[in-house]
Scaffold this motif. Structure first.
Motif, short mmCIF file in Angstrom:
data_model
loop_
_atom_site.label_atom_id
_atom_site.label_comp_id
_atom_site.label_asym_id
_atom_site.label_seq_id
_atom_site.Cartn_x
_atom_site.Cartn_y
_atom_site.Cartn_z
N LEU A 349 28.68 56.81 73.94
CA LEU A 349 28.06 56.67 72.63
C LEU A 349 29.10 56.81 71.52
CD1 LEU A 349 24.83 58.71 73.36
CD2 LEU A 349 24.91 56.29 72.78
N VAL A 350 30.15 57.58 71.78
CA VAL A 350 31.18 57.79 70.77
C VAL A 350 31.85 56.47 70.39
CG1 VAL A 350 33.38 58.93 70.29
CG2 VAL A 350 31.60 60.15 71.55
N ASN A 351 32.02 55.59 71.36
CA ASN A 351 32.74 54.33 71.12
C ASN A 351 31.88 53.27 70.45
OD1 ASN A 351 35.15 55.25 72.23
ND2 ASN A 351 34.53 54.68 74.31
N LEU A 352 30.58 53.52 70.31
CA LEU A 352 29.71 52.49 69.74
C LEU A 352 30.11 52.11 68.32
CD1 LEU A 352 26.17 53.53 71.02
CD2 LEU A 352 27.58 51.62 71.78
N LYS A 353 30.69 53.05 67.58
CA LYS A 353 31.06 52.74 66.19
C LYS A 353 32.18 51.71 66.12
CE LYS A 353 34.24 56.70 65.96
NZ LYS A 353 34.55 57.97 65.29
N HIS A 354 32.88 51.47 67.24
CA HIS A 354 33.98 50.50 67.23
C HIS A 354 33.51 49.09 67.58
CE1 HIS A 354 36.79 53.77 66.81
NE2 HIS A 354 36.37 54.34 67.94
N LEU A 355 32.29 48.96 68.11
CA LEU A 355 31.81 47.65 68.55
C LEU A 355 30.63 47.20 67.69
CD1 LEU A 355 31.90 48.30 72.40
CD2 LEU A 355 33.43 46.79 71.14
N PRO A 356 30.59 45.91 67.31
CA PRO A 356 29.51 45.41 66.45
C PRO A 356 28.25 45.07 67.24
CG PRO A 356 31.07 43.65 66.89
CD PRO A 356 31.63 44.89 67.56
N VAL A 357 27.72 46.04 67.99
CA VAL A 357 26.56 45.78 68.84
C VAL A 357 25.27 46.15 68.11
CG1 VAL A 357 27.88 46.18 70.94
CG2 VAL A 357 26.60 48.06 69.93
N GLN A 358 24.18 45.48 68.49
CA GLN A 358 22.88 45.84 67.94
C GLN A 358 21.92 46.25 69.05
OE1 GLN A 358 23.28 42.75 68.82
NE2 GLN A 358 21.29 42.14 69.65
N CYS A 359 22.42 46.22 70.30
CA CYS A 359 21.53 46.51 71.42
C CYS A 359 22.31 47.09 72.60
CB CYS A 359 20.82 45.22 71.85
SG CYS A 359 19.61 45.43 73.16
N LEU A 360 21.71 48.05 73.30
CA LEU A 360 22.27 48.60 74.52
C LEU A 360 21.41 48.17 75.70
CD1 LEU A 360 22.92 52.36 73.58
CD2 LEU A 360 24.48 50.42 73.35
N LYS A 361 22.05 47.87 76.81
CA LYS A 361 21.31 47.59 78.04
C LYS A 361 21.67 48.68 79.03
CE LYS A 361 20.26 43.47 79.56
NZ LYS A 361 20.28 42.12 80.17
N ILE A 362 20.68 49.50 79.40
CA ILE A 362 20.93 50.62 80.29
C ILE A 362 21.04 50.11 81.72
CG2 ILE A 362 20.10 52.85 81.11
CD1 ILE A 362 18.54 53.14 78.54
N ASP A 363 22.08 50.53 82.39
CA ASP A 363 22.37 50.03 83.74
C ASP A 363 21.27 50.43 84.73
OD1 ASP A 363 24.43 48.81 85.60
OD2 ASP A 363 24.14 50.75 86.55
N LYS A 364 20.99 49.53 85.66
CA LYS A 364 19.91 49.73 86.63
C LYS A 364 20.14 50.94 87.54
CE LYS A 364 21.90 46.23 89.70
NZ LYS A 364 21.67 44.89 90.31
N SER A 365 21.40 51.36 87.70
CA SER A 365 21.68 52.52 88.53
C SER A 365 21.06 53.79 87.95
CB SER A 365 23.20 52.71 88.70
OG SER A 365 23.81 52.98 87.45
#
Length: 438
Positions: A349-365
């Motif tokens: 979550l800390v690195n999210l500020k570096h990426l221009p994302v608007q959505c997270l996809k939680i891994d199936k594991s």
């Protein structure tokens, strides 16, 4: 000829840098070693030694310093060799060491450890103390091979596995590794023709909104059926395509086909669906990628907001200005950016500020255990809550049971995909009931 004298022979042609037998003499010298240990009824370890990241020495200290270091390493290996051992330089920063061992397996391991220690002890070059690491691939005579060529190739195969696992380790040859390596070579050889022979196809898995249960869109998933190799998983061929550069044309194929399919959904009156495609850091680093995306969207009459690019967080993303610029530019144009497989690899979550994302996809594991009293249950609920506070959407993939769906609904997850709701299908096999739910 005694065992010691037989393996102690030196050939006249030497490597000019280290004074060791050069590659031309490796097979001949190794064949002599094989004949001697065979006659003596002994076993022999053949080890391929590669100095890790040696290019950094040349870059920082210069090639003359690097050459001197290689000379000293070769001398150390030759001087430190056990009785009746041969040492050869087989090119660059790679050496081949052969030594007889007892039938006890532990003696073979000790022999390889002795080689690794010889390389990795501090070494002084003109007052500069260097600390090096090495990757080693080792094979045994006669178990793994009975000719110099077999032993050489299998030591090289074991070295390849050692490097694949991150380096700085010793790995003994085994048949399974060779099978994997041969399959990798077969796949790499077949990749380029597969593009022209149109062996790739796309399947589409539906993604549903949880707020109203309606179809949000699709994720495009590439499939490869080879006439001889059979079905080849993306987890096998995508890393190879990324390594040899073919991921760029393959990625463009996925982009064009998925956009064409989405545009074709208008005949059902569906004009607001999303299409998600996976892209790699190598694609993002390609200077033409951003323009290609917008050109293809325009070609099929689609708004940028109808496309989502799913990326996996890794070192290449952060250390490439081109990749970060491409992502930011496309996001500014309206293309969605999804952080895929969240919770694995480099994701945080800390690195999210570096990426221009608007959505997270939680891994199936993580999703597969949320219906149990597990750590995953707590983690997924926490990720959803925190992502919403950051203004991000959340998609859960790998939903297979109603209990999982109900929990995700309770936690206000935005969208879901998985076998419970629909398997990946070819475009002509998509369930009409699924389309009506849109």
């Amino acid at each position: 000829m005694s065992l010691t004298k037989g393996l102690g022979r030196w050939f006249k042609i030497m490597d000019a840098l280290t004074g060791l037998p050069c590659r031309k003499e490796v097979f001949a010298q190794l064949e002599v070693a094989v004949n001697v240990v065979r006659a003596a009824g002994k076993r022999m370890v053949v080890a391929m030694v590669d100095i890790d990241r040696f290019y950094r020495v040349n870059e920082t200290k210069g090639t003359e310093f690097g050459n001197q270091l290689l000379y000293m390493l070769g001398k150390r290996l030759a001087e430190a060799r056990m009785v009746a051992t041969s040492v050869s330089r087989v090119g660059g920063n790679r050496f081949l060491v052969a030594m007889p061992v007892e039938n006890d397996e532990s003696h073979s391991i000790q022999a390889v450890e002795a080689i690794k220690n010889a390389v990795e002890r501090p070494i002084d070059v003109d007052g500069t103390e260097m600390y090096l690491t090495s990757s080693i691939g080792a094979t045994l005579f006669p178990q793994d091979g009975r000719t110099s060529e077999q032993l050489f190739c299998r030591a090289e195969s074991a070295l390849h596995q050692s490097k694949e696992e991150g380096g700085n380790r010793a790995r003994f040859y085994n048949t399974e590794d060779t099978i994997k390596l041969n399959r990798r070579i077969d796949i790499e050889t077949a990749l380029r023709p597969a593009l022209y022979l149109r062996q790739f196809r796309l399947s589409y898995q539906p993604i549903y909104r949880m707020s109203d249960g309606k179809l949000r869109g699709f994720e495009a998933l590439i499939r490869w059926s080879h006439p001889e190799l059979g079905e080849i998983s993306p987890t096998e061929f995508i890393p190879i395509a990324e390594h040899n550069g073919l991921i760029v044309p393959i990625g463009e194929l996925v982009l064009r086909e998925s956009c064409r399919m989405l545009a074709g959904m208008s005949k059902y009156g569906l004009c607001n669906l999303m299409m998600s495609i996976n892209v790699s850091a190598q694609q993002l680093r390609d200077s033409s990628f951003s323009q290609t995306v917008l050109h293809v969207l325009k070609e099929h009459g689609l708004a940028p907001s109808h496309l989502e690019l799913e990326i996996k967080e890794n070192d290449l993303i952060y250390h490439s200005d081109a990749a970060m610029t491409s992502l930011s530019w496309l996001r500014a144009k309206g293309v969605g950016i999804v952080l895929d497989d969240f919770g694995t690899g480099f994701s945080s979550l800390v690195n999210l500020k570096h990426l221009p994302v608007q959505c997270l996809k939680i891994d199936k594991s993580f999703i597969k255990k949320i219906d149990l009293q597990s750590a995953e249950r707590i983690i997924v609920e926490s990720i959803i809550k925190l992502a919403h506070k950051l203004g991000l959407e959340v998609i859960a993939e790998g939903v297979e049971y109603k209990e999982q769906y109900d929990l995700l609904c309770e936690w206000n997850c935005n969208s879901v995909q998985g076998f419970l709701l629909g398997k990946p299908q070819a475009p002509d096999m998509l369930d009409l009931s699924m389309i009506r739910r849109a």
